[in-house]
Design an enzyme around this catalytic site. Structure first.
Site, mmCIF file in Angstrom:
data_model
loop_
_atom_site.group_PDB
_atom_site.id
_atom_site.type_symbol
_atom_site.label_atom_id
_atom_site.label_comp_id
_atom_site.label_asym_id
_atom_site.label_seq_id
_atom_site.Cartn_x
_atom_site.Cartn_y
_atom_site.Cartn_z
ATOM 1 C CG ASN A 416 122.518 44.967 61.326
ATOM 2 O OD1 ASN A 416 121.868 46.007 61.222
ATOM 3 N ND2 ASN A 416 123.839 44.936 61.197
ATOM 4 C CE LYS A 418 124.649 44.502 57.528
ATOM 5 N NZ LYS A 418 125.850 44.050 56.888
ATOM 6 C CG HIS A 503 127.957 46.152 62.321
ATOM 7 N ND1 HIS A 503 128.566 46.303 61.109
ATOM 8 C CD2 HIS A 503 127.208 45.015 62.233
ATOM 9 C CE1 HIS A 503 128.197 45.309 60.309
ATOM 10 N NE2 HIS A 503 127.372 44.518 60.975
ATOM 11 C CD GLU A 505 128.155 46.817 57.453
ATOM 12 O OE1 GLU A 505 127.118 47.361 57.863
ATOM 13 O OE2 GLU A 505 128.174 45.690 56.904
ATOM 14 C CD GLU A 575 128.271 40.705 62.908
ATOM 15 O OE1 GLU A 575 127.260 40.167 62.488
ATOM 16 O OE2 GLU A 575 128.529 41.908 62.758
ATOM 17 N N GLY A 581 128.520 40.007 54.701
ATOM 18 C CA GLY A 581 127.959 40.431 53.417
ATOM 19 C C GLY A 581 128.750 39.942 52.218
ATOM 20 C CB SER A 621 127.801 34.949 54.748
ATOM 21 O OG SER A 621 128.327 36.109 54.167
#
Ligand code: PEP
Length: 659
Positions: A416, A418, A503, A505, A575, A581, A621
């Site tokens: 991904n 991003k 996702h 985010e 996730e 991250g 991660s």
């Protein structure tokens, strides 16, 4: 840091785990037990605590009456707060909130008692009412110990054992509140069910005056209006003597004066003595005017009047110099039979009997509730265990019938990107990956999900039989006037086969709700795209033990209206948001536990076969150094990779974990 802590708990040696368990239990018993006793003793004798508050106020130069409503309310609230906090700690109810609140309260009490210890404005703090009197030094020591225990419990709140399931905590809370509140109000209206103050029933006034043994009782005096000492006359009378205590005439309740006057007449008829006892400085003529009283009045010390009866007015009966019965102004006796019955009952029931009765009254319903709760939890556990067993069996049978293939579901490593890489950089990375992977073919599916603007160009430089292409998002509308949006159909037209949806985010920064995601999923599937659907909990949710609940709700909210056929084109990516991250990876066991739960949830909805065929990726991660351990878990079918997908060697390192 938090992740490391989570992992550490699991890695503690059994001895250390046991030590921690014992320490937490001890602190809970100490702090919870103390708060319960302290709250209960205030509810048992709230007027006693009001007197204490009056003494504190007097030491600071304020005059407040113990009968004033704010003083009574403050005492009641303190009793309720302490009792409830104690119960919450002992039963493990709302552990986070209870431990923080306890810390605040013990901190405030420690500061107050430090002040009392240094300046001695009162002789004792009154924490346990008249049941247990501690010196100021002892109180400070007790509070310091409680403060340390409360502090420790704040760090270990999740280790406090729940004795009642979260679902049924409301019952225990409401019952505890009703009990302590009811007891306080009842005592304010009548008298304490168990009297630990001086002059309790059974006190021998005559003996105390003769021997001087009980200091507080021995210092009792009663003076006539002319200043003559009438104490001995009261204490040595062999018959019945009634004392109407009036510590504060302006605030005294005169609503029962007819009953009082009738009682006075009854006493005159039987040749029993009847006196009003008021405090120095009080104007008795006020009481005469309000009630038409004709009984004689004596003057005594106000604190002794309040100790004689915790009611204003209160009634105390002496017989042969001994205290034999007491009444509040709200339940005065009417007949000789009432008087004899009260005398018998108060003589026979000791204060410890009364406490036993109250404890039984409180504990019995609570224990029944706890038992019912255990039955409920047990039955749910059995039901779930049964369902899980059935599903496991089905999955196992299915596995064997599929000829023990190494694995039926596709293993995937998806990148991904991003919002990283401009077009040239992105195309270069795609070319590099393509070269590396065509030279050394991967053992799993590989997908790269790029920004929209890269898709068409990247599509032309990769070998689609080796690398799949995906977008990171698509619109929740099919087409039309939606400036800046990119539809699922447009994504598909670039040659892409996948799209990431849900996702964290996008959920967090772009307000994507389960409903919006549901629309996106439907459009993506309708346009022939495969969906990589992300789910996962935030740190607070994991710390509160709610990760399963959260993930299940995310699945239900966006995917559970699909048919099993449509669902076959969905890849899930678990996730945990706290791992994305951040450099904090969930342990392989934590990932496996969640993946197994997700698979069971899929099985419950779409059946065992669908669950067995669903690819569930782990994201958060993931790097070459930890990928192998994560992918070794039976329910982890690969990874969704953020940061590490931006460099070809790192991404390749993760892909090679399948080798
Ligand atoms: C992600 O954003 O999907 C992700 C897993 O990121 P990272 O690997 O950088 O934690």
């Amino acid at each position: 840091m938090e992740t490391q802590q989570l992992a550490k708990v699991e890695r503690l040696s059994p001895l250390r785990r046991w030590g921690r368990f014992v320490l937490v239990r001890l602190c809970v018993l100490l702090v919870g037990g103390t708060f319960i006793v302290s709250g209960f003793s205030k509810a048992l004798d709230p007027q006693g605590m009001c007197l204490k508050l009056q003494a504190y106020a007097a030491a600071w130069g304020w005059h407040v009456s113990p009968d004033a409503l704010p003083v009574r309310t403050a005492t009641g609230l303190l009793a309720i707060l302490e009792f409830l906090l104690g119960i919450y700690l002992l039963l493990g109810i709302r552990r986070y909130f209870a431990t923080r609140f306890t810390l605040l309260l013990t901190l405030a009490l420690t500061l107050l008692t430090t002040y009392i210890y240094i300046y001695s404005p009162v002789a004792d703090c009154g924490c346990f009412g008249a049941i247990l009197t501690l010196s100021n030094g002892q109180t400070l020591a007790k509070n310091v110990v409680l403060l340390l225990c409360s502090l420790y419990l704040c760090f270990r709140s999740r280790d406090i054992r729940r004795l009642i399931s979260e679902k049924n905590q409301w019952g225990a809370s409401i019952w505890s509140f009703l009990f302590v509140c009811g007891l306080t109000l009842w005592t304010y209206h009548y008298l304490p069910r168990a009297d630990f103050a001086p002059f309790s029933v059974g006190t021998d006034l005559r003996k105390a005056l003769e021997t001087g043994q009980d200091e507080q009782v021995a210092s009792f005096y009663a003076l006539t209006a002319e200043g003559e000492d009438a104490t001995l006359a009261l204490a040595t009378d062999t018959g019945r003597t009634f004392l109407l205590t009036l510590p504060d005439i302006p605030r005294a309740d005169d609503g029962n004066n007819d009953r009082l006057n009738d009682l006075h007449d009854l006493c005159a008829d039987r040749h029993w003595q009847f006196y009003a006892l008021t405090a120095e400085g009080q104007d008795f003529s006020q009481w005469n005017d309000r009630t038409g009283a004709t009984y004689p009045v004596l003057v005594a010390d106000e604190s002794q009047l309040r100790a004689l009866a915790r009611s204003n007015p209160g009634l105390v009966m002496l017989h042969d110099g001994k205290v034999v019965a007491k009444w509040s102004c709200n339940n005065l006796p009417e007949t000789e039979t009432d008087i004899a019955a009260a005398e018998k009952q108060q003589k026979e029931q000791t204060r410890w009997d009364a406490i036993k009765h109250l404890a039984t009254l409180y504990l019995l319903p609570l224990i029944i509730w706890l038992l019912l709760d255990n039955l409920y939890v047990g039955s749910r556990f059995l039901k779930h265990w049964h369902i899980r067993r059935k599903i496991k069996l089905k999955i196992q049978t299915h596995k064997t019938t599929l000829n023990k293939q190494q694995s039926m579901r596709k293993k995937i490593v998806a990148g991904n990107w991003k919002m990283n890489k401009n077009l040239q950089e992105g195309v270069a990375l795609a070319k590099e990956l393509n070269e590396v992977l065509t030279a050394d073919r991967p053992n799993c599916g590989v997908v790269i999900c790029t920004p929209f603007i890269h898709l068409a160009t990247v599509s032309g430089v990769i070998d689609h039989s080796v690398i799949g292409l995906g977008a990171e998002n698509c619109a929740n509308k099919a087409s039309g006037a939606y400036t800046g949006e990119v539809s699922a159909e447009m994504v598909k037209s670039t040659g892409a086969e996948y799209v990431i949806l849900g996702h964290s985010e996008r959920r967090a920064y772009y307000g994507e709700t389960p409903e919006i995601l549901k629309e996106k999923v439907n459009l993506a599937l309708e346009n022939g795209l495969k969906v990589i659907f992300c789910i996962g909990e935030v740190l607070e949710e994991r710390e509160a033990g709610k990760q399963n609940e959260v993930v299940k709700a995310q699945l239900e909210g966006s995917l559970f209206d699909l048919t099993a056929e449509q669902f076959a084109n969905v890849v899930l990516a678990y996730e945990p948001v706290w791992a994305i991250g951040t450099g904090k990876t969930a342990t392989a066991d934590q990932a496996e536990e969640m993946h197994a739960f997700i698979r069971t949830t899929i099985a419950e909805k779409f059946g065992a076969e669908a669950a067995e065929n669903t690819t569930i990726l782990y994201g958060g991660s993931c790097k070459p150094s930890n990928a192998r351990e994560l992918f070794a878990k039976p329910d982890v079918d690969g990874g969704l990779i953020g940061g590490a997908s931006l460099k070809a060697p790192d991404f390749k390192g993760i892909i090679d974990a399948w080798k």
